[in-house]
Design an enzyme around this catalytic site. Structure first.
Site, PDB file in Angstrom:
ATOM      1  N   SER A  75      24.606  73.338  71.879  1.00 19.33           N
ATOM      2  CA  SER A  75      25.217  73.606  73.095  1.00 19.33           C
ATOM      3  C   SER A  75      26.415  74.433  72.891  1.00 19.33           C
ATOM      4  O   SER A  75      27.141  74.563  71.953  1.00 19.33           O
ATOM      5  CB  SER A  75      25.350  72.207  73.850  1.00 19.33           C
ATOM      6  OG  SER A  75      24.212  71.531  73.759  1.00 19.33           O
TER       7      SER A  75
HETATM    8  C1  LIG Z   1      20.580  71.006  73.804  1.00 18.59           C
HETATM    9  S1  LIG Z   1      19.600  70.395  72.318  1.00 18.59           S
HETATM   10  C2  LIG Z   1      20.568  69.122  71.537  1.00 18.59           C
HETATM   11  C3  LIG Z   1      22.151  69.708  70.919  1.00 18.59           C
HETATM   12  C4  LIG Z   1      22.685  68.607  69.998  1.00 18.59           C
HETATM   13  N1  LIG Z   1      22.913  67.570  70.687  1.00 18.59           N
HETATM   14  C5  LIG Z   1      23.571  69.580  69.238  1.00 18.59           C
HETATM   15  O1  LIG Z   1      24.553  68.845  69.110  1.00 18.59           O
HETATM   16  O2  LIG Z   1      23.271  70.582  68.683  1.00 18.59           O
HETATM   17  C6  LIG Z   1      18.362  69.300  73.092  1.00 18.59           C
HETATM   18  C7  LIG Z   1      17.571  68.599  71.973  1.00 18.59           C
HETATM   19  O3  LIG Z   1      16.671  67.588  72.692  1.00 18.59           O
HETATM   20  C8  LIG Z   1      15.609  67.567  71.911  1.00 18.59           C
HETATM   21  N2  LIG Z   1      14.637  66.676  72.733  1.00 18.59           N
HETATM   22  C9  LIG Z   1      13.833  67.474  73.885  1.00 18.59           C
HETATM   23  N3  LIG Z   1      13.227  66.347  74.613  1.00 18.59           N
HETATM   24  C10 LIG Z   1      13.527  65.096  73.608  1.00 18.59           C
HETATM   25  C11 LIG Z   1      12.991  63.788  73.983  1.00 18.59           C
HETATM   26  N4  LIG Z   1      12.175  63.439  74.921  1.00 18.59           N
HETATM   27  N5  LIG Z   1      13.613  63.027  73.073  1.00 18.59           N
HETATM   28  C12 LIG Z   1      14.521  63.355  72.250  1.00 18.59           C
HETATM   29  N6  LIG Z   1      15.033  64.515  71.942  1.00 18.59           N
HETATM   30  C13 LIG Z   1      14.527  65.403  72.734  1.00 18.59           C
HETATM   31  C14 LIG Z   1      15.143  69.040  71.818  1.00 18.59           C
HETATM   32  O4  LIG Z   1      14.240  69.048  70.597  1.00 18.59           O
HETATM   33  C15 LIG Z   1      16.448  69.484  71.472  1.00 18.59           C
HETATM   34  O5  LIG Z   1      16.628  69.521  69.735  1.00 18.59           O
END
Ligand SMILES: C[S@@+](CC[C@H](N)C(=O)[O-])C[C@H]1O[C@@H](n2cnc3c(N)ncnc32)[C@H](O)[C@@H]1O
Length: 384
Positions: A75
């Protein structure tokens, strides 16, 4: 609010993978950049206040191919800082993060909770989770990484003082509320299918409900199970579409799709409606409205010097008429910004939206995705 550089105490270069993806205007997709080959380009991204795409197409696309859809970004730093400030994590807290991604935000959380606290982070994609575990191991941050669906929370770690989601949701999962102690805080990008989400901060209550307010706009990817989609009309559907016209001006149409103007309100009034804006040529723009559940679709064709503009609509819903009505409502209520809205999630999962105050007469219930087909928002109490 403090400057984001003062909030982010862990550099992100230890977490961003060596292969990242950038917009490619030629292919209209994403192409890979490898740190080994383009260190200065990679470094410029890592040091900038921008999100960095670290996975496309759920990992199905190789570095030689063009990616279509970003599925795991690291992000934007200033947004990460704003969400951490809203979460208000204290030393000793038990925190659950949904969406581990690179592991960077989990490391920032681990620094805040300290030795006495605990951070658990859930990631749905095993390869992404594996990268995060390795990075967290290298930097020495103590985080429990779980591979799973974060919309279910993680019950072995309950109760949590704080839950933060770094993937957006259209429905606040009941498990998040049940797994947070009363008085705890949930921070998530939350919104409808219509445009950007709002940074939403909820406080959990003794009766199993949660109440909170919406804030600034966020453009986060949706959790996998709640991704948005669009209708691709067939020739027959286009030929059968109802045709009318609209006197709305270019400014009004712009306001309809802008978060800082009417878009957030329109989403709250017109459920299950996703929009796309496409510049087909220098003098023709299409604004399209989609509801895949009922296979309803609408298009406004903005053609230079051809005002009023043509409107086509098909399917059981008249999406343009609904959006036009919602815009009129927004104007009539003094053009409220997202910050004026709040949400109460009842113990049964009902999402009640209110304007200014939980007791306001301007409040209504959002239909759930499993609700029967509808042609209008389900207004519970509304004096309009
Ligand atoms: C914006 S990114 C996260 C950024 C992260 N917090 C960082 O510091 O790099 C969103 C993440 O949510 C994950 N994601 C999507 N749906 C999800 C779910 N139902 N449960 C857990 N993770 C999920 C995606 O695979 C992705 O890696």
């Amino acid at each position: 609010m403090r400057d984001w550089r003062d909030v982010l105490t862990v550099p992100r270069d230890a977490f961003v993978p060596s292969l990242v993806w950038v917009d490619d205007p030629r292919s209209d997709g994403f192409v890979a950049i490898a740190r080994e080959k383009s260190e200065s380009e990679w470094r410029a991204l890592v040091d900038s206040d921008v999100p960095i795409v670290t996975q496309v197409d759920d990992g199905a696309t190789t570095a030689e191919q063009v990616g279509l859809r970003p599925t795991s970004p690291c992000s934007q730093p200033s947004i990460v800082a704003a969400m951490l400030e809203a979460l208000d994590v204290r030393p000793g807290h038990r925190v659950l993060e949904i969406g581990t991604g690179t592991g960077w935000n989990a490391a920032l959380l681990a620094e805040r909770v300290g030795e006495r606290g605990k951070v658990t982070s859930i990631e749905i994609d095993p390869a992404v989770a594996d990268h995060a575990c390795q990075a967290l191991g290298r930097t020495g941050h103590r985080v429990q990484v779980i591979v799973g669906d974060g919309t279910l929370g993680y019950s072995p770690g309950t109760p949590y003082d704080r839950i933060i989601s770094t993937a957006s949701v259209a429905r606040i999962p009941r498990m998040w509320i049940q797994q947070t102690r009363p008085g705890g805080v949930i921070v998530t990008p939350w919104g409808t299918d219509f445009g950007d989400d709002a940074l939403t901060r909820l406080t959990t209550r003794d009766d199993g409900s949660a109440v909170g307010r919406c804030g600034r706009n966020l453009t986060f990817m949706r959790v996998r199970s709640q991704r948005r989609d669009f209708v691709d009309p067939s020739e027959e559907e286009l030929a059968s579409a109802h045709v009318s016209s609209t006197e709305r001006t270019a400014r009004e149409l712009f306001e309809m799709v802008e978060f800082t103007h009417a878009a957030f309100t329109i989403g709250l009034r017109v459920p299950h409606c996703y929009y796309t804006v496409e510049d087909v040529s220098t003098n023709r723009r299409h604004i399209e409205l989609h509801d895949v559940r009922t296979r309803s679709w609408a298009r406004v064709t903005m053609l230079r010097d051809h005002h009023p503009w043509r409107v086509q609509q098909f399917g059981p819903r008249r999406l343009w008429d609904e959006v036009d009505d919602a815009y009129r409502w927004w104007e009539g209520k003094g053009r409220p910004a997202a910050e004026r809205y709040g949400i109460t999630v009842e113990p049964d999962g009902t999402h009640k939206i209110w304007l200014d105050d939980p007791a306001s007469p301007q409040q209504w219930v959002l239909p759930s995705s499993s609700a029967p087909r509808h042609t209008a928002p389900m207004i519970q109490r509304d004096d309009s």
